[in-house]
Design a protein around this motif. Structure first.
Motif, PDB file in Angstrom:
ATOM      1  N   PRO A 508       0.813  -1.236   0.000  1.00 36.14           N
ATOM      2  CA  PRO A 508       0.000   0.000   0.000  1.00 36.14           C
ATOM      3  C   PRO A 508       0.835   1.269   0.000  1.00 36.14           C
ATOM      4  N   ALA A 509       2.074   1.180   0.451  1.00 34.19           N
ATOM      5  CA  ALA A 509       2.904   2.383   0.509  1.00 34.19           C
ATOM      6  C   ALA A 509       3.379   2.838  -0.862  1.00 34.19           C
ATOM      7  N   ASP A 510       3.115   2.026  -1.907  1.00 31.69           N
ATOM      8  CA  ASP A 510       3.491   2.362  -3.281  1.00 31.69           C
ATOM      9  C   ASP A 510       4.959   2.767  -3.385  1.00 31.69           C
ATOM     10  N   PRO A 511       5.917   1.822  -3.140  1.00 33.64           N
ATOM     11  CA  PRO A 511       7.350   2.161  -3.164  1.00 33.64           C
ATOM     12  C   PRO A 511       7.824   2.548  -4.560  1.00 33.64           C
ATOM     13  N   LEU A 512       8.837   3.428  -4.596  1.00 28.55           N
ATOM     14  CA  LEU A 512       9.395   3.908  -5.857  1.00 28.55           C
ATOM     15  C   LEU A 512      10.832   3.421  -6.024  1.00 28.55           C
ATOM     16  N   VAL A 513      11.229   3.237  -7.275  1.00 32.16           N
ATOM     17  CA  VAL A 513      12.621   2.966  -7.625  1.00 32.16           C
ATOM     18  C   VAL A 513      13.025   3.918  -8.740  1.00 32.16           C
ATOM     19  N   MET A 514      14.332   4.147  -8.855  1.00 32.21           N
ATOM     20  CA  MET A 514      14.846   4.955  -9.955  1.00 32.21           C
ATOM     21  C   MET A 514      15.208   4.017 -11.101  1.00 32.21           C
ATOM     22  N   GLY A 515      14.499   4.179 -12.228  1.00 34.16           N
ATOM     23  CA  GLY A 515      14.767   3.277 -13.329  1.00 34.16           C
ATOM     24  C   GLY A 515      14.004   3.638 -14.577  1.00 34.16           C
ATOM     25  N   SER A 516      14.069   2.725 -15.541  1.00 33.77           N
ATOM     26  CA  SER A 516      13.373   2.884 -16.813  1.00 33.77           C
ATOM     27  C   SER A 516      12.065   2.128 -16.737  1.00 33.77           C
ATOM     28  N   ALA A 517      10.960   2.839 -16.882  1.00 30.38           N
ATOM     29  CA  ALA A 517       9.643   2.213 -16.790  1.00 30.38           C
ATOM     30  C   ALA A 517       9.467   1.139 -17.858  1.00 30.38           C
ATOM     31  N   SER A 518       9.968   1.417 -19.068  1.00 27.87           N
ATOM     32  CA  SER A 518       9.794   0.430 -20.146  1.00 27.87           C
ATOM     33  C   SER A 518      10.600  -0.833 -19.876  1.00 27.87           C
ATOM     34  N   HIS A 519      11.814  -0.657 -19.331  1.00 25.39           N
ATOM     35  CA  HIS A 519      12.641  -1.827 -19.044  1.00 25.39           C
ATOM     36  C   HIS A 519      12.085  -2.617 -17.859  1.00 25.39           C
ATOM     37  N   LEU A 520      11.649  -1.919 -16.823  1.00 24.06           N
ATOM     38  CA  LEU A 520      11.106  -2.623 -15.659  1.00 24.06           C
ATOM     39  C   LEU A 520       9.818  -3.353 -16.012  1.00 24.06           C
ATOM     40  N   SER A 521       9.070  -2.793 -16.930  1.00 25.26           N
ATOM     41  CA  SER A 521       7.852  -3.483 -17.360  1.00 25.26           C
ATOM     42  C   SER A 521       8.183  -4.787 -18.081  1.00 25.26           C
ATOM     43  N   ALA A 615      21.551  -3.545 -14.513  1.00 21.31           N
ATOM     44  CA  ALA A 615      21.637  -2.151 -14.936  1.00 21.31           C
ATOM     45  C   ALA A 615      21.000  -1.215 -13.922  1.00 21.31           C
ATOM     46  N   HIS A 616      20.069  -1.730 -13.113  1.00 19.24           N
ATOM     47  CA  HIS A 616      19.411  -0.918 -12.092  1.00 19.24           C
ATOM     48  C   HIS A 616      20.078  -1.086 -10.721  1.00 19.24           C
ATOM     49  N   GLY A 617      21.266  -1.741 -10.692  1.00 18.06           N
ATOM     50  CA  GLY A 617      22.010  -1.885  -9.450  1.00 18.06           C
ATOM     51  C   GLY A 617      21.354  -2.829  -8.468  1.00 18.06           C
ATOM     52  N   GLY A 618      20.634  -3.830  -8.973  1.00 15.36           N
ATOM     53  CA  GLY A 618      19.897  -4.717  -8.095  1.00 15.36           C
ATOM     54  C   GLY A 618      20.398  -6.139  -8.113  1.00 15.36           C
ATOM     55  N   GLN A 619      19.639  -7.002  -7.458  1.00 13.08           N
ATOM     56  CA  GLN A 619      19.931  -8.434  -7.413  1.00 13.08           C
ATOM     57  C   GLN A 619      18.668  -9.203  -7.783  1.00 13.08           C
ATOM     58  N   LEU A 620      18.925 -10.394  -8.338  1.00 13.68           N
ATOM     59  CA  LEU A 620      17.827 -11.297  -8.683  1.00 13.68           C
ATOM     60  C   LEU A 620      18.021 -12.586  -7.899  1.00 13.68           C
ATOM     61  N   HIS A 621      17.024 -12.976  -7.112  1.00 14.81           N
ATOM     62  CA  HIS A 621      17.084 -14.191  -6.313  1.00 14.81           C
ATOM     63  C   HIS A 621      16.135 -15.223  -6.912  1.00 14.81           C
ATOM     64  N   VAL A 622      16.625 -16.454  -7.000  1.00 15.41           N
ATOM     65  CA  VAL A 622      15.818 -17.538  -7.560  1.00 15.41           C
ATOM     66  C   VAL A 622      15.778 -18.675  -6.547  1.00 15.41           C
ATOM     67  N   ARG A 623      14.567 -19.125  -6.248  1.00 19.64           N
ATOM     68  CA  ARG A 623      14.394 -20.281  -5.366  1.00 19.64           C
ATOM     69  C   ARG A 623      13.376 -21.203  -6.022  1.00 19.64           C
ATOM     70  N   SER A 624      13.783 -22.467  -6.244  1.00 22.45           N
ATOM     71  CA  SER A 624      12.899 -23.380  -6.952  1.00 22.45           C
ATOM     72  C   SER A 624      13.063 -24.791  -6.415  1.00 22.45           C
ATOM     73  N   VAL A 625      11.972 -25.523  -6.393  1.00 17.33           N
ATOM     74  CA  VAL A 625      11.966 -26.929  -5.999  1.00 17.33           C
ATOM     75  C   VAL A 625      11.238 -27.705  -7.075  1.00 17.33           C
ATOM     76  N   ARG A 626      11.883 -28.751  -7.529  1.00 13.65           N
ATOM     77  CA  ARG A 626      11.305 -29.551  -8.605  1.00 13.65           C
ATOM     78  C   ARG A 626       9.939 -30.083  -8.188  1.00 13.65           C
ATOM     79  N   GLY A 627       8.912 -29.791  -8.982  1.00 15.68           N
ATOM     80  CA  GLY A 627       7.558 -30.259  -8.714  1.00 15.68           C
ATOM     81  C   GLY A 627       6.756 -29.376  -7.787  1.00 15.68           C
ATOM     82  N   LYS A 628       7.363 -28.316  -7.231  1.00 17.73           N
ATOM     83  CA  LYS A 628       6.638 -27.472  -6.285  1.00 17.73           C
ATOM     84  C   LYS A 628       6.561 -26.009  -6.704  1.00 17.73           C
TER      85      LYS A 628
END
Length: 779
Positions: A508-521, A615-628
């Protein structure tokens, strides 16, 4: 037998000229004894030899007095006269050659008593001859040369072998001590003098040195000089010394070779002990126990040197399990090779501290007399850095190949973007016009809106391709992640039609980031599309969540990509599905370009996602379990600065451009048709040109009437940038808007000096055209 006077003089001159070798003295005395009919006596005086002839017949030989010119001969007894053959001087002793009978010996003893000199040696002629013969034979067979030194006089006699050893003839070496000293190497003379002095003073039993003597060739010869004092006077002072020289050239060479070999061996051992090459000597037994190993093994593998030799560490136990079978096969193959030598492919060893290293192993097989293998000798080198460098080089090569493909893809993208975006302008523009002309509630309106949504998605794919290949570089601005998801809701509905549910849990706080709207979309679209496609039979749930966090805390089993160290506060965006999930190997590859698990696809989606996140100075985290299922979470630094008011997006009203003339320039007729319809709705008079050259000509003819130029950037004959430059040179206040499928930021940066009135990125909508026209004409 009588000799002429000159012959006697010649013989006595030889006897008095030098301390000749004893065989020569004996030979000369025998000649005199025979010639003069008596017994020749050699006396040892202080300075020279003195020769007397004792006649047993009481008759003076004819040449005696004339040969000597000395004092009257003394009488030795009845029937015996002594004839001097040299000047009379004090003497110390004498030797007899040729005294064969007792009466001869009695004469000599009487002579010794008469002269007062001790008789130091007597021998029969035959005994002396046999002794001399043996000595001459022994010296001839020996490689040694001999010398005799009369110490009081300093006279030294050198034999033929001694002289030849140095390359001289006998008559080329003066018979004195100074000539020998001149031959000694200057660096050796002090040591020789010290050793010789010790012996002459009786402190040593023998004199022996190794030193260098100058040869006739001008080089120096190493010799072993051995000798001793053979006669001392009644006061113990040395009178006569004798010795030998032995050529040490061969021995010196052997010593030099030995020293060189020893130095090489020591240096090689030092290289092994302290260098990077480790030598192993394994026994051919199970486990390959180590019989010997260089000491630098501790540096290589961490185990103490003694632990190997004591059997506490078995080499086979250190080979990495994944490499052991291969190493074993290579040993087996190398053991049957006729060369008895083989090299392993690099393999891994585990150090004492648990760290793994890569080694190169070059091995030689040792066999016994029966041909059975007893040992293996191996040279090990740590090649961990080389292996890593090779891996990095291979990775760089793959990256270069990927970049080459991306460059090719970029060329392809650049080529198709222009044409494809022109088609999308026609689709989206006509869809906008159709929506505006269709009454609310009409079934056709829904169809046209779906067409518009499909066109937007197609436009997004083109931007995604251009973004991945570096063709876009949008300006960053504060972006609402919640707003981004909400604006794309219709697209997400289309993308998730096969899912049972799309759940949104937005902060609900509607957080903002500095970036490209087209790229983030594109991140939102790609992650959601992949989530839907992972659902088994299209059934399942896709959840989108947003929120903030003070820091990034990866959960157990999470793969982190991006590499940036994030400082809070952060905004996170998460897409979760309950689909098929992925194993670790798949997760390692899903971000590689052109890798895909789909039956069809280009494999660029997640690569583009990762690139945008980085490019936006961030990280991508991936968590996956086979079949779940799988969870993708994106962390981007939060924006906390001021937010400018968003520009209005209202369409220009009909008639807003009445009375104005717009020059429309584009090589694509479909684009011109859509733009002309929209401009005509706004009441503008429209002039058209299909290339830059025609546009410039038209503008120069109608410059006073033209209020606005709407021109494409990429055109044949003359592009939009050149055409705009010519127009602005002629009319600096001209209002020109460029259109292009490339990124607005790139175009503005490249053509900032032109003074353009605006830019519209293809594919554009009527709303985007309205916004650009409003800004350019200050409406």
């Amino acid at each position: 037998m009588h000799l002429p006077v000159h012959a006697v003089q010649h013989i006595t001159s030889l006897l008095n000229g030098a301390l000749a070798p004893e065989p020569l003295v004996g030979a000369l005395l025998r000649v005199l004894s025979s010639a003069l009919g008596g017994v020749a006596v050699q006396l040892l005086g202080r300075d020279k030899l003195h020769v007397y002839v004792i006649s047993q017949h009481g008759e003076a030989p004819e040449p005696a007095s004339s040969a000597s010119g000395g004092p009257p001969a003394p009488t030795a007894g009845p029937g015996c006269t002594i004839f001097p053959l040299s000047e009379e001087e004090p003497y110390a002793a004498f030797c007899i050659h040729g005294a064969n009978e007792p009466k001869d010996l009695a004469v000599v003893e009487h002579f010794a008593a008469l002269t007062g000199g001790p008789m130091i040696r007597t021998a029969t002629y035959e005994a002396m001859r046999r002794e001399l013969t043996r000595l001459e034979a022994a010296m001839a067979c020996s490689s040694e040369g001999s010398w005799v030194w009369h110490i009081p006089s300093g006279r030294v006699s050198f034999d033929k072998r001694w002289c030849e050893m140095l390359g001289y003839n006998v008559d080329e070496v003066a018979p004195d001590l100074s000539s020998w000293e001149r031959l000694v190497h200057p660096d050796d003379l002090a040591d020789i003098t010290r050793v010789l002095g010790d012996h002459l003073e009786g402190r040593t039993e023998q004199y022996q040195t190794e030193h260098r003597l100058l040869t006739k060739r001008g080089d120096f010869l190493w010799v072993l000089d051995t000798g001793m004092v053979v006669e001392r006077d009644e006061h113990g002072q040395p009178v006569l010394a004798a010795g030998t020289h032995r050529d040490l050239t061969a021995i010196a060479k052997l010593r030099e070779a030995y020293s060189e070999s020893r130095n090489q061996l020591l240096s090689q051992r030092a290289a092994f002990d302290y260098g990077s090459v480790v030598v192993f000597h394994w026994r051919n037994l199970p486990g390959w126990p180590v019989e010997w190993v260089s000491r630098n093994v501790t540096t290589l593998l961490g185990y103490p040197h003694g632990a190997w030799l004591g059997g506490e560490v078995m080499y086979a136990n250190l080979i990495h399990p994944d490499d052991f079978d291969r190493v074993l096969d290579e040993v087996a193959a190398g053991s049957v090779s006729s060369t008895n030598h083989f090299s392993h492919s690099t393999y891994r060893l585990r150090r004492a501290d648990g760290r793994e290293i890569w080694v190169h192993d070059d091995t030689t097989v040792l066999r016994d007399h029966k041909g059975l293998i007893t040992h293996y000798v191996g040279y090990l080198v740590d090649v961990t850095e080389q292996v890593r460098a090779a891996e990095e080089s291979a990775a760089l090569q793959r990256k270069m190949l990927t970049q080459q493909r991306l460059d090719s893809l970029g060329l392809l993208a650049g080529g198709i973007a222009h044409d494809f975006n022109n088609l999308l302008v026609g689709i989206l523009g006509n869809a906008d016009l159709a929506v505006a002309a269709t009454p609310e509630g009409s079934e056709i309106l829904r169809v046209v809106q779906d067409i518009r949504i499909a066109g937007e998605r197609a436009a997004g794919l083109v931007q995604q391709l251009l973004s991945y290949t570096g063709k876009t570089d949008s300006q960053h601005a504060p972006v609402s992640v919640n707003g981004l998801v909400s604006e794309m809701r219709q697209l997400l509905d289309v993308a998730t039609l096969s899912a049972e549910a799309l759940r949104l849990e937005l902060d609900p706080a509607d957080p903002l980031v500095m970036g490209s709207a087209s790229h983030l979309s594109q991140i939102v679209l790609n992650l959601c599309t992949n989530a839907v496609e992972s659902l088994a039979s299209g059934r399942g749930t896709v959840s989108i969540r947003t929120g903030t966090a003070p820091r990034c805390l990866p959960s157990t089993g999470t793969r982190v990509l991006g590499g940036a160290t994030l400082a809070g506060p952060l905004v996170w965006f998460e897409v979760e599905d309950d689909g098929e999930g992925m194993d670790g190997e798949t997760i390692d590859r899903i971000f590689d370009p052109f890798f895909t698990t789909k039956p069809s696809g280009h494999g660029l989606g997640l690569s583009a996602v990762l690139g945008i996140v980085q490019a936006h100075g961030g990280q991508l985290h991936v968590r996956s379990v086979r079949g779940k299922g799988t969870v993708f979470t994106v962390y981007i630094p939060a924006y906390q600065g001021p937010v400018a008011a968003a520009p209005g997006a209202d369409l220009l009203s009909e008639g807003a451009l009445r009375g104005r003339t717009v020059l429309l320039v584009d090589d694509e007729s479909l684009v011109r048709a859509v733009a002309r319809r929209f401009l005509c709705r706004l009441g503008a008079a429209v002039l058209e040109a299909d290339n830059g050259a025609v546009a410039v000509e038209t503008f120069l003819d109608r410059a006073a009437d033209i209020s606005l130029v709407l021109m494409d950037l990429s055109m044949p004959q003359m592009d939009g940038a050149e055409a705009a430059q010519r127009m602005l040179v002629a009319v600096p206040e001209a209002r020109i808007i460029l259109c292009s499928g490339y990124d607005e930021h790139q175009i503005r940066s490249r053509h900032r000096s032109l003074g353009l009135a605006g830019f519209i990125q293809k594919p554009f909508t009527t709303a985007r055209m309205s916004e650009a026209i409003r800004a350019a004409l200050s409406l």
